[in-house]
Design a protein around this motif. Structure first.
Motif, mmCIF file in Angstrom:
data_model
loop_
_atom_site.group_PDB
_atom_site.id
_atom_site.type_symbol
_atom_site.label_atom_id
_atom_site.label_comp_id
_atom_site.label_asym_id
_atom_site.label_seq_id
_atom_site.Cartn_x
_atom_site.Cartn_y
_atom_site.Cartn_z
ATOM 1 N N GLU A 76 0.836 -1.197 0.000
ATOM 2 C CA GLU A 76 0.000 0.000 0.000
ATOM 3 C C GLU A 76 0.880 1.258 0.000
ATOM 4 O O GLU A 76 1.857 1.337 0.757
ATOM 5 N N LEU A 77 0.521 2.219 -0.835
ATOM 6 C CA LEU A 77 1.260 3.483 -0.903
ATOM 7 C C LEU A 77 0.320 4.629 -0.535
ATOM 8 O O LEU A 77 -0.206 5.321 -1.413
ATOM 9 N N PRO A 78 0.125 4.861 0.759
ATOM 10 C CA PRO A 78 -0.881 5.833 1.179
ATOM 11 C C PRO A 78 -0.407 7.292 1.150
ATOM 12 O O PRO A 78 -1.234 8.199 1.023
ATOM 13 N N ALA A 79 0.915 7.500 1.271
ATOM 14 C CA ALA A 79 1.406 8.884 1.316
ATOM 15 C C ALA A 79 1.508 9.451 -0.093
ATOM 16 O O ALA A 79 1.749 8.720 -1.051
ATOM 17 N N SER A 80 1.360 10.753 -0.246
ATOM 18 C CA SER A 80 1.488 11.343 -1.581
ATOM 19 C C SER A 80 1.922 12.802 -1.512
ATOM 20 O O SER A 80 1.681 13.498 -0.523
ATOM 21 N N ARG A 81 2.619 13.208 -2.577
ATOM 22 C CA ARG A 81 2.980 14.620 -2.768
ATOM 23 C C ARG A 81 2.774 14.950 -4.230
ATOM 24 O O ARG A 81 2.933 14.089 -5.086
ATOM 25 N N SER A 82 2.468 16.169 -4.523
ATOM 26 C CA SER A 82 2.179 16.564 -5.905
ATOM 27 C C SER A 82 2.969 17.793 -6.316
ATOM 28 O O SER A 82 3.437 18.569 -5.469
ATOM 29 N N ILE A 83 3.109 17.940 -7.626
ATOM 30 C CA ILE A 83 3.808 19.101 -8.174
ATOM 31 C C ILE A 83 3.281 19.365 -9.585
ATOM 32 O O ILE A 83 2.911 18.428 -10.304
ATOM 33 N N LEU A 84 3.245 20.605 -9.982
ATOM 34 C CA LEU A 84 2.863 20.961 -11.357
ATOM 35 C C LEU A 84 4.128 21.098 -12.198
ATOM 36 O O LEU A 84 4.977 21.942 -11.907
ATOM 37 N N LEU A 85 4.250 20.264 -13.215
ATOM 38 C CA LEU A 85 5.431 20.282 -14.079
ATOM 39 C C LEU A 85 5.139 21.051 -15.360
ATOM 40 O O LEU A 85 4.037 20.967 -15.905
ATOM 41 N N ARG A 86 6.149 21.769 -15.834
ATOM 42 C CA ARG A 86 6.018 22.525 -17.082
ATOM 43 C C ARG A 86 7.019 21.988 -18.093
ATOM 44 O O ARG A 86 8.188 22.393 -18.079
ATOM 45 N N PRO A 87 6.582 21.104 -18.998
ATOM 46 C CA PRO A 87 7.493 20.622 -20.040
ATOM 47 C C PRO A 87 7.786 21.731 -21.043
ATOM 48 O O PRO A 87 7.030 22.704 -21.127
ATOM 49 N N ARG A 88 8.861 21.553 -21.780
ATOM 50 C CA ARG A 88 9.144 22.477 -22.880
ATOM 51 C C ARG A 88 8.141 22.229 -24.007
ATOM 52 O O ARG A 88 7.891 21.081 -24.382
ATOM 53 N N ALA A 89 7.581 23.294 -24.524
ATOM 54 C CA ALA A 89 6.616 23.173 -25.621
ATOM 55 C C ALA A 89 7.356 23.006 -26.951
ATOM 56 O O ALA A 89 8.454 23.543 -27.092
ATOM 57 N N TRP B 286 12.565 2.973 -6.821
ATOM 58 C CA TRP B 286 13.476 4.121 -6.722
ATOM 59 C C TRP B 286 14.056 4.190 -5.320
ATOM 60 O O TRP B 286 13.318 4.336 -4.352
ATOM 61 N N GLY B 287 15.384 4.039 -5.227
ATOM 62 C CA GLY B 287 16.035 4.120 -3.919
ATOM 63 C C GLY B 287 15.464 3.122 -2.929
ATOM 64 O O GLY B 287 15.116 3.494 -1.811
ATOM 65 N N ASP B 288 15.340 1.860 -3.349
ATOM 66 C CA ASP B 288 14.851 0.778 -2.489
ATOM 67 C C ASP B 288 13.379 0.876 -2.134
ATOM 68 O O ASP B 288 12.909 0.154 -1.266
ATOM 69 N N GLU B 289 12.670 1.766 -2.763
ATOM 70 C CA GLU B 289 11.248 1.923 -2.432
ATOM 71 C C GLU B 289 10.385 1.840 -3.692
ATOM 72 O O GLU B 289 10.755 2.396 -4.738
ATOM 73 N N PRO B 290 9.242 1.159 -3.611
ATOM 74 C CA PRO B 290 8.286 1.241 -4.713
ATOM 75 C C PRO B 290 7.530 2.565 -4.642
ATOM 76 O O PRO B 290 7.143 3.005 -3.560
ATOM 77 N N LEU B 291 7.371 3.191 -5.799
ATOM 78 C CA LEU B 291 6.607 4.435 -5.864
ATOM 79 C C LEU B 291 5.482 4.276 -6.891
ATOM 80 O O LEU B 291 5.617 3.520 -7.850
ATOM 81 N N SER C 242 3.810 6.989 -2.078
ATOM 82 C CA SER C 242 4.861 6.210 -1.423
ATOM 83 C C SER C 242 4.328 5.604 -0.129
ATOM 84 O O SER C 242 3.248 5.964 0.338
ATOM 85 N N ARG C 243 5.122 4.680 0.460
ATOM 86 C CA ARG C 243 4.687 4.051 1.718
ATOM 87 C C ARG C 243 4.669 5.081 2.833
ATOM 88 O O ARG C 243 3.686 5.259 3.532
ATOM 89 N N ALA C 244 5.824 5.752 3.000
ATOM 90 C CA ALA C 244 5.913 6.819 4.001
ATOM 91 C C ALA C 244 6.104 8.141 3.256
ATOM 92 O O ALA C 244 6.539 8.146 2.100
ATOM 93 N N ALA C 245 5.784 9.215 3.917
ATOM 94 C CA ALA C 245 5.906 10.528 3.281
ATOM 95 C C ALA C 245 7.338 10.752 2.802
ATOM 96 O O ALA C 245 8.304 10.496 3.527
ATOM 97 N N LEU C 246 7.503 11.240 1.575
ATOM 98 C CA LEU C 246 8.841 11.527 1.044
ATOM 99 C C LEU C 246 9.330 12.861 1.597
ATOM 100 O O LEU C 246 8.577 13.825 1.648
#
Length: 324
Positions: free
Chosen positions: A6-19, A51-56, A77-81
């Motif tokens: 179970e991956l209960p923790a989450s963080r979000s970000i708005l990404l801006r790719p190059r157009a 990633w770094g020993d953790e499933p994401l 992630s499992r625990a908060a990043l």
DNA sequence: CATCAGGGCCCTG
DNA sequence: CAGGGCCCTGAT
């Protein structure tokens, strides 16, 4: 395979790719065979990353347009990043989903091209996308070798079952690739029991090379094409066909087109020349003369455009070539 | 039932 | 440098 993690923790970000950046054409490649580590619907991609020993878990949501691209990324992630860990994941995502490469010139030059224009206008902002680590991509390429698609799917899923894991997040359960360390202890016989055949040796030797630190993926990113080719070709079981896919799909060399494998040749013959089979050299010459510097990217636009069409309508002659 | 090729690559002669 | 062998499967 055990119960999903179970991956209960989450963080979000708005990404801006190059157009230009085309969300769906980059986050889904319809010509690729389906695998249980990704789930796509228009405007949303869910996938996983070890990633770094953790499933994401990763969820991408389209919040823009090709000319003003915005991606809302949520990392589960499992625990908060921690802040810096999260930032590194986001940076890796920028590379793996090719957010920064500039293909504006290509799109501008060929949007009115007779052969390529329709595909460019439909998918402008489509780029090569690695999506996986180099090790994971190599595992996929090995199960592709000398097998029909159906069998490749069986082999990869068997490997997921035995060496990978599953992650549950955002209401979905998806497979997670194994790290090299999870496979080093396996014997060739054990691999063969998964019906990968003689590829068992290849899978093991590539895994050993990665576990032993013989390949530095990060250092190879941005290295000259010849250097990448040399390093990757040293791996047992990676020959010219796999190398060519790697140079484009994993290292983003837009001109890496030096061969056309038999099944692609059949399909391209029909697409470009309305013939059942033309010589490989003729196809190569066409791309070199019409799209210098962008040979493989141009190929990619025609190729994926065809497979997107296959999503919407039945393409009988194509079905015969794919064989599931 | 038998035979064969498949979205290659390695190794040998 | 050409060509056989390789694991397994589904097509014929």
């Amino acid at each position: 395979m055990a119960l999903p993690v179970e991956l209960p923790a989450s963080r979000s970000i708005l990404l801006r790719p190059r157009a230009p950046y085309h969300f769906d054409a980059n986050l889904r490649k319809p010509s690729h065979f389906p695998s249980s580590d990704t789930a796509w619907t228009p405007g949303t991609l869910r996938t996983t990353m070890f990633w770094g020993d953790e499933p994401l878990g990763l969820r991408f949501r389209n919040r823009g347009t090709p000319w003003r691209p915005r991606i809302y990324l949520t990392v589960y992630s499992r625990a908060a990043l921690p802040e810096d860990g999260f930032r590194r994941v986001a940076e890796e995502v920028r590379w793996r989903f090719n957010l920064d490469q500039d293909i504006a010139t290509f799109c501008r030059c060929y949007r009115d091209n007779r052969a390529l224009g329709p595909a460019v206008r439909r998918w402008r902002g489509m780029k090569p996308v690695a999506a996986n680590s180099l090790y994971e991509t190599l595992m996929v390429y090995v199960v592709l070798q000398n097998a029909v698609v159906r069998r490749s799917i069986q082999m990869l899923e068997a490997l997921f079952q035995r060496f990978g894991s599953r992650a549950a997040f955002d209401g979905h359960a998806l497979s997670v690739f194994w790290p090299p360390e999870a496979l080093v202890a396996a014997s060739e016989e054990e691999l063969r029991s998964l019906k990968v055949g003689y590829r068992a040796r290849t899978l093991k030797r590539i895994t050993d090379a990665f576990a032993g630190g013989e390949i530095d993926e990060i250092a190879l990113r941005g290295a000259p094409k010849e250097e990448v080719a040399q390093a990757v070709s040293r791996l047992y079981g990676i020959g010219p066909a796999s190398l060519e896919y790697l140079l484009f799909e994993d290292f983003y060399f837009l001109d890496a087109l030096t061969m056309v494998p038999p099944w692609e040749r059949k399909i391209m013959s029909r697409l470009l020349f309305h013939r059942t089979l033309v010589p490989e050299a003729r196809i190569l010459r066409f791309f070199r003369e019409c799209f210098p510097g962008y040979e493989k990217l141009a190929f990619h636009y025609m190729w994926e455009d065809l497979f997107w069409r296959r999503d919407r309508e039945r393409v009988d002659w194509l079905e015969r070539e794919i064989r599931r």
